[in-house]
Motif scaffolding. Structure first.
Motif, PDB file in Angstrom:
ATOM      1  N   ALA A  86       0.875  -1.173   0.000  1.00 15.71           N
ATOM      2  CA  ALA A  86       0.000   0.000   0.000  1.00 15.71           C
ATOM      3  C   ALA A  86       0.913   1.224   0.000  1.00 15.71           C
ATOM      4  O   ALA A  86       1.748   1.383   0.887  1.00 15.71           O
ATOM      5  N   MET A  87       0.769   2.064  -1.025  1.00 20.33           N
ATOM      6  CA  MET A  87       1.670   3.205  -1.229  1.00 20.33           C
ATOM      7  C   MET A  87       1.014   4.502  -0.752  1.00 20.33           C
ATOM      8  O   MET A  87      -0.115   4.804  -1.153  1.00 20.33           O
ATOM      9  N   TYR A  88       1.738   5.264   0.070  1.00 17.44           N
ATOM     10  CA  TYR A  88       1.246   6.535   0.600  1.00 17.44           C
ATOM     11  C   TYR A  88       2.312   7.613   0.480  1.00 17.44           C
ATOM     12  O   TYR A  88       3.514   7.331   0.413  1.00 17.44           O
ATOM     13  N   SER A  89       1.875   8.861   0.529  1.00 11.73           N
ATOM     14  CA  SER A  89       2.779  10.002   0.656  1.00 11.73           C
ATOM     15  C   SER A  89       2.120  11.002   1.586  1.00 11.73           C
ATOM     16  O   SER A  89       0.898  11.039   1.724  1.00 11.73           O
ATOM     17  N   ILE A  90       2.954  11.799   2.241  1.00 13.89           N
ATOM     18  CA  ILE A  90       2.461  12.817   3.152  1.00 13.89           C
ATOM     19  C   ILE A  90       3.154  14.130   2.827  1.00 13.89           C
ATOM     20  O   ILE A  90       4.337  14.141   2.454  1.00 13.89           O
ATOM     21  N   LYS A  91       2.409  15.243   2.933  1.00 18.72           N
ATOM     22  CA  LYS A  91       2.974  16.567   2.649  1.00 18.72           C
ATOM     23  C   LYS A  91       2.343  17.577   3.585  1.00 18.72           C
ATOM     24  O   LYS A  91       1.355  17.284   4.268  1.00 18.72           O
ATOM     25  N   GLY A  92       2.916  18.770   3.599  1.00 16.71           N
ATOM     26  CA  GLY A  92       2.368  19.856   4.410  1.00 16.71           C
ATOM     27  C   GLY A  92       3.288  20.226   5.559  1.00 16.71           C
ATOM     28  O   GLY A  92       4.508  20.042   5.478  1.00 16.71           O
ATOM     29  N   THR A  93       2.667  20.745   6.614  1.00 17.94           N
ATOM     30  CA  THR A  93       3.403  21.169   7.803  1.00 17.94           C
ATOM     31  C   THR A  93       2.963  20.329   8.995  1.00 17.94           C
ATOM     32  O   THR A  93       2.040  19.518   8.880  1.00 17.94           O
ATOM     33  N   THR A  94       3.600  20.547  10.132  1.00 14.21           N
ATOM     34  CA  THR A  94       3.308  19.719  11.303  1.00 14.21           C
ATOM     35  C   THR A  94       1.832  19.733  11.680  1.00 14.21           C
ATOM     36  O   THR A  94       1.265  18.693  12.010  1.00 14.21           O
ATOM     37  N   LEU A  95       1.192  20.882  11.628  1.00 16.02           N
ATOM     38  CA  LEU A  95      -0.197  20.992  12.061  1.00 16.02           C
ATOM     39  C   LEU A  95      -1.197  20.978  10.915  1.00 16.02           C
ATOM     40  O   LEU A  95      -2.412  20.947  11.141  1.00 16.02           O
ATOM     41  N   ASP A  96      -0.725  21.036   9.677  1.00 16.96           N
ATOM     42  CA  ASP A  96      -1.611  21.044   8.507  1.00 16.96           C
ATOM     43  C   ASP A  96      -1.012  20.142   7.434  1.00 16.96           C
ATOM     44  O   ASP A  96      -0.402  20.615   6.485  1.00 16.96           O
ATOM     45  N   ASN A  97      -1.184  18.825   7.625  1.00 18.06           N
ATOM     46  CA  ASN A  97      -0.599  17.879   6.673  1.00 18.06           C
ATOM     47  C   ASN A  97      -1.677  17.031   6.017  1.00 18.06           C
ATOM     48  O   ASN A  97      -2.783  16.892   6.530  1.00 18.06           O
ATOM     49  N   THR A  98      -1.324  16.484   4.865  1.00 18.94           N
ATOM     50  CA  THR A  98      -2.242  15.672   4.068  1.00 18.94           C
ATOM     51  C   THR A  98      -1.588  14.339   3.755  1.00 18.94           C
ATOM     52  O   THR A  98      -0.478  14.295   3.226  1.00 18.94           O
ATOM     53  N   LEU A  99      -2.296  13.266   4.073  1.00 18.24           N
ATOM     54  CA  LEU A  99      -1.845  11.921   3.771  1.00 18.24           C
ATOM     55  C   LEU A  99      -2.593  11.444   2.528  1.00 18.24           C
ATOM     56  O   LEU A  99      -3.824  11.477   2.495  1.00 18.24           O
ATOM     57  N   SER A 100      -1.863  11.013   1.502  1.00 13.81           N
ATOM     58  CA  SER A 100      -2.478  10.580   0.241  1.00 13.81           C
ATOM     59  C   SER A 100      -2.195   9.111  -0.010  1.00 13.81           C
ATOM     60  O   SER A 100      -1.063   8.644   0.135  1.00 13.81           O
ATOM     61  N   TYR A 101      -3.251   8.395  -0.416  1.00 14.45           N
ATOM     62  CA  TYR A 101      -3.114   6.999  -0.835  1.00 14.45           C
ATOM     63  C   TYR A 101      -2.810   6.996  -2.319  1.00 14.45           C
ATOM     64  O   TYR A 101      -3.522   7.594  -3.114  1.00 14.45           O
ATOM     65  N   ASN A 102      -1.711   6.311  -2.698  1.00 16.40           N
ATOM     66  CA  ASN A 102      -1.261   6.298  -4.085  1.00 16.40           C
ATOM     67  C   ASN A 102      -1.448   4.945  -4.764  1.00 16.40           C
ATOM     68  O   ASN A 102      -0.826   4.679  -5.787  1.00 16.40           O
TER      69      ASN A 102
END
Length: 124
Positions: A86-102
């Motif tokens: 299962a492939m994921y990526s995460i971006k953003g800042t410590t308090l405003d981040n987004t986890l994406s399923y790829n």
């Protein structure tokens, strides 16, 4: 019906360090220490046999250092005989981040061969 997996990959594109936690059954398992932006880590759920059992429903939790953790919405079945990642990526800042399923990948196809190619190019 949920897909069967054995591995989870997380690519860190965020402005923070992150650690992989996998929840399954009634327990969770932290895989190693945090890793910084620009790095990717693949974990083998077979290493968590004291916490995660064959057939458990599992999901990723990205543990963000000094920030807001992010739990994946996707649920999978842990199967030791599976070769799926299962492939994921995460971006953003410590308090405003987004986890994406790829999506799903095959452990023995493109994902691993691209890591091998990258390591070879660094050696040269």
């Amino acid at each position: 019906m949920s897909e069967e997996i054995r591995f989870i990959t997380l690519k860190n594109n965020g402005a923070f360090n992150v650690k992989i936690r996998v929840n399954g059954g009634s327990k969770s398992y932290d895989f190693g220490s945090t890793f910084p932006v620009g790095q990717e880590k693949t974990v083998d759920l077979a290493e968590a046999t004291k916490s995660i059992k064959e057939g458990d429903v599992v999901w990723l939790e990205a543990v963000v250092s000094w920030g807001k953790n992010n739990k994946a919405k996707q649920r999978f079945i842990y199967r030791k005989s599976s070769n799926k990642i299962a492939m994921y990526s995460i971006k953003g800042t410590t308090l405003d981040n987004t986890l994406s399923y790829n999506g799903l990948a095959d452990k023995y196809d493109n994902h691993i061969s691209s890591q091998i190619k990258e390591k070879r190019s660094k050696i040269r």
